[in-house]
Design an enzyme around this catalytic site. Structure first.
Site, PDB file in Angstrom:
ATOM      1  N   GLY A  23       0.819  -1.207   0.000  1.00 42.51           N
ATOM      2  CA  GLY A  23       0.000   0.000   0.000  1.00 42.51           C
ATOM      3  C   GLY A  23       0.855   1.260   0.000  1.00 42.51           C
ATOM      4  O   GLY A  23       0.570   2.232  -0.697  1.00 42.51           O
ATOM      5  N   ARG A  27       7.224   1.781   1.126  1.00 42.52           N
ATOM      6  CA  ARG A  27       7.469   0.346   1.263  1.00 42.52           C
ATOM      7  C   ARG A  27       7.988  -0.225  -0.062  1.00 42.52           C
ATOM      8  O   ARG A  27       8.874  -1.082  -0.097  1.00 42.52           O
ATOM      9  CB  ARG A  27       6.153  -0.354   1.614  1.00 42.52           C
ATOM     10  CG  ARG A  27       6.070  -1.071   2.953  1.00 42.52           C
ATOM     11  CD  ARG A  27       7.191  -1.989   3.188  1.00 42.52           C
ATOM     12  NE  ARG A  27       7.748  -1.820   4.523  1.00 42.52           N
ATOM     13  CZ  ARG A  27       7.269  -2.308   5.643  1.00 42.52           C
ATOM     14  NH1 ARG A  27       6.186  -3.028   5.632  1.00 42.52           N
ATOM     15  NH2 ARG A  27       7.864  -2.096   6.790  1.00 42.52           N
ATOM     16  N   ARG A  46       2.211  11.320  -8.459  1.00 42.30           N
ATOM     17  CA  ARG A  46       1.586  11.338  -7.124  1.00 42.30           C
ATOM     18  C   ARG A  46       2.459  10.676  -6.052  1.00 42.30           C
ATOM     19  O   ARG A  46       1.933  10.148  -5.055  1.00 42.30           O
ATOM     20  CB  ARG A  46       0.217  10.658  -7.132  1.00 42.30           C
ATOM     21  CG  ARG A  46      -0.825  11.468  -7.857  1.00 42.30           C
ATOM     22  CD  ARG A  46      -2.159  10.763  -7.907  1.00 42.30           C
ATOM     23  NE  ARG A  46      -3.077  11.585  -8.678  1.00 42.30           N
ATOM     24  CZ  ARG A  46      -4.133  12.209  -8.146  1.00 42.30           C
ATOM     25  NH1 ARG A  46      -4.423  12.083  -6.881  1.00 42.30           N
ATOM     26  NH2 ARG A  46      -4.903  12.951  -8.901  1.00 42.30           N
ATOM     27  N   ARG A  90      -0.464  -8.448  -3.892  1.00 46.91           N
ATOM     28  CA  ARG A  90      -0.496  -7.434  -2.840  1.00 46.91           C
ATOM     29  C   ARG A  90       0.268  -7.952  -1.631  1.00 46.91           C
ATOM     30  O   ARG A  90       0.110  -9.121  -1.234  1.00 46.91           O
ATOM     31  CB  ARG A  90      -1.954  -7.130  -2.481  1.00 46.91           C
ATOM     32  CG  ARG A  90      -2.118  -6.374  -1.197  1.00 46.91           C
ATOM     33  CD  ARG A  90      -3.473  -5.726  -1.045  1.00 46.91           C
ATOM     34  NE  ARG A  90      -3.837  -5.533   0.351  1.00 46.91           N
ATOM     35  CZ  ARG A  90      -3.257  -4.645   1.164  1.00 46.91           C
ATOM     36  NH1 ARG A  90      -2.308  -3.851   0.728  1.00 46.91           N
ATOM     37  NH2 ARG A  90      -3.630  -4.557   2.432  1.00 46.91           N
ATOM     38  N   SER A  93      -0.776  -5.325   5.247  1.00 44.80           N
ATOM     39  CA  SER A  93      -1.013  -5.677   6.644  1.00 44.80           C
ATOM     40  C   SER A  93      -2.516  -5.790   6.873  1.00 44.80           C
ATOM     41  O   SER A  93      -3.320  -5.341   6.051  1.00 44.80           O
ATOM     42  CB  SER A  93      -0.407  -4.631   7.581  1.00 44.80           C
ATOM     43  OG  SER A  93      -1.039  -3.392   7.366  1.00 44.80           O
ATOM     44  N   ASP A 207      -2.345  -5.938  13.827  1.00 45.76           N
ATOM     45  CA  ASP A 207      -3.127  -5.615  15.027  1.00 45.76           C
ATOM     46  C   ASP A 207      -4.272  -6.606  15.151  1.00 45.76           C
ATOM     47  O   ASP A 207      -4.601  -7.301  14.190  1.00 45.76           O
ATOM     48  CB  ASP A 207      -3.666  -4.180  14.948  1.00 45.76           C
ATOM     49  CG  ASP A 207      -4.497  -3.938  13.683  1.00 45.76           C
ATOM     50  OD1 ASP A 207      -3.888  -3.687  12.630  1.00 45.76           O
ATOM     51  OD2 ASP A 207      -5.725  -4.035  13.757  1.00 45.76           O
ATOM     52  N   ARG A 220       7.211  -6.130  13.381  1.00 46.60           N
ATOM     53  CA  ARG A 220       6.538  -6.056  12.086  1.00 46.60           C
ATOM     54  C   ARG A 220       7.551  -6.299  10.966  1.00 46.60           C
ATOM     55  O   ARG A 220       7.284  -6.982   9.994  1.00 46.60           O
ATOM     56  CB  ARG A 220       5.892  -4.677  11.924  1.00 46.60           C
ATOM     57  CG  ARG A 220       4.817  -4.641  10.872  1.00 46.60           C
ATOM     58  CD  ARG A 220       4.172  -3.283  10.763  1.00 46.60           C
ATOM     59  NE  ARG A 220       3.704  -2.767  12.034  1.00 46.60           N
ATOM     60  CZ  ARG A 220       3.442  -1.488  12.274  1.00 46.60           C
ATOM     61  NH1 ARG A 220       3.631  -0.582  11.338  1.00 46.60           N
ATOM     62  NH2 ARG A 220       2.997  -1.097  13.444  1.00 46.60           N
TER      63      ARG A 220
HETATM   64  N1  HPA Z   1      -8.512  -2.428   9.534  1.00 48.59           N
HETATM   65  C1  HPA Z   1      -8.353  -2.245   8.217  1.00 48.59           C
HETATM   66  N2  HPA Z   1      -7.210  -2.388   7.601  1.00 48.59           N
HETATM   67  C2  HPA Z   1      -6.153  -2.752   8.332  1.00 48.59           C
HETATM   68  C3  HPA Z   1      -6.235  -2.960   9.701  1.00 48.59           C
HETATM   69  C4  HPA Z   1      -7.488  -2.800  10.326  1.00 48.59           C
HETATM   70  O1  HPA Z   1      -7.627  -2.980  11.550  1.00 48.59           O
HETATM   71  N3  HPA Z   1      -5.006  -3.299  10.151  1.00 48.59           N
HETATM   72  C5  HPA Z   1      -4.194  -3.301   9.074  1.00 48.59           C
HETATM   73  N4  HPA Z   1      -4.878  -2.973   7.964  1.00 48.59           N
END
Ligand code: HPA
Length: 235
Positions: A23, A27, A46, A90, A93, A207, A220
């Protein structure tokens, strides 16, 4: 050819048939610098940085997508239809919806459920199941097994909403066996499925909505490295 509105490349062949899609454009820069020693930058429109290099003798590209389905929808469409990209992977995370899906785990999206309206463009007489490429999925699972990297494969949620007005809404998806939430895979899978090319989404759990645990930046990085070891082998 003329450059697309979002990717400033005018020559066919500058972008490899296989591309890794984080994303965050920084990165993409990090991946290019760390893993593709001969990488050449092909995009800065961009600040959505993109690079092409080689890994293990195979030509491979890496570019940011931005966050959310509209953004990855634009970039993946142009990559597929104007630049001839065939394999879109892709690397992102996600947030866990399940007790047994722990922070730092690697999740592979076999399918991507969604609360987005993206599929409405196809005018289907029903609901669509955005699905990963079987060949890329099988290859990723085989590479992970060979390297001894554990992965969890299943259904993920591509959500349009990060800050949900209803903080309990995710639990209904969790009850349906959704492993984790991210914000891009469903659009990537639909674009690829519609065009007859391959897409896959590899994620590391950053998370947990169950335990509210967050991974440290250092931890991470570790799982990220393992995810990249799988992704880079898919070229
Ligand atoms: N929500 C949406 N996208 C995410 C999250 C999340 O908690 N964590 C990492 N990408």
């Amino acid at each position: 050819m003329i450059p697309t509105p979002h990717i400033g490349v005018i020559d066919q062949g500058v972008i490899a048939e296989t591309i890794l899609l984080p994303g965050d454009p920084l990165r993409a820069k990090f991946i290019a610098e760390k893993y593709l020693p001969d990488a050449v930058q092909f995009n800065a429109v961009r600040n959505m940085l993109g690079y092409t290099g080689t890994y293990g003798g195979q030509k491979i590209s890496v570019m940011g997508t931005g966050m959310g389905m509209p953004s990855i929808g634009i970039y993946s469409h142009e990559l597929i239809h104007l630049y001839g990209v065939k394999n879109l992977i892709r690397v992102g995370s996600c947030g866990s919806f399940q007790e047994e899906v722990k922070v730092r785990d690697i999740v592979i999206g076999m399918a991507a459920s969604t609360n987005s309206n993206y599929a409405s463009q196809y005018g289907l007489p029903g609901t669509y199941a955005p699905t990963a490429s079987w060949s890329l999925l099988k290859k990723a699972v085989d590479v992970a097994a060979r390297k001894g990297i554990p992965v969890k494969v299943g259904n993920i949620l591509s959500s349009d909403i990060f800050y949900d007005d209803n903080p309990e809404a995710w639990k209904k998806w969790a009850r349906m066996g959704i492993m984790a939430v991210e914000m891009e895979a469903a659009a990537l899978y639909m674009n690829a499925n519609r065009a007859g090319v391959n897409a896959l989404c590899l994620l590391t759990v950053s998370d947990s909505l169950v335990t509210h645990e967050l991974v440290s930046a250092e931890a991470r990085q570790n799982t990220f490295t393992q995810m990249m070891e799988i992704a880079l082998e898919l070229a």
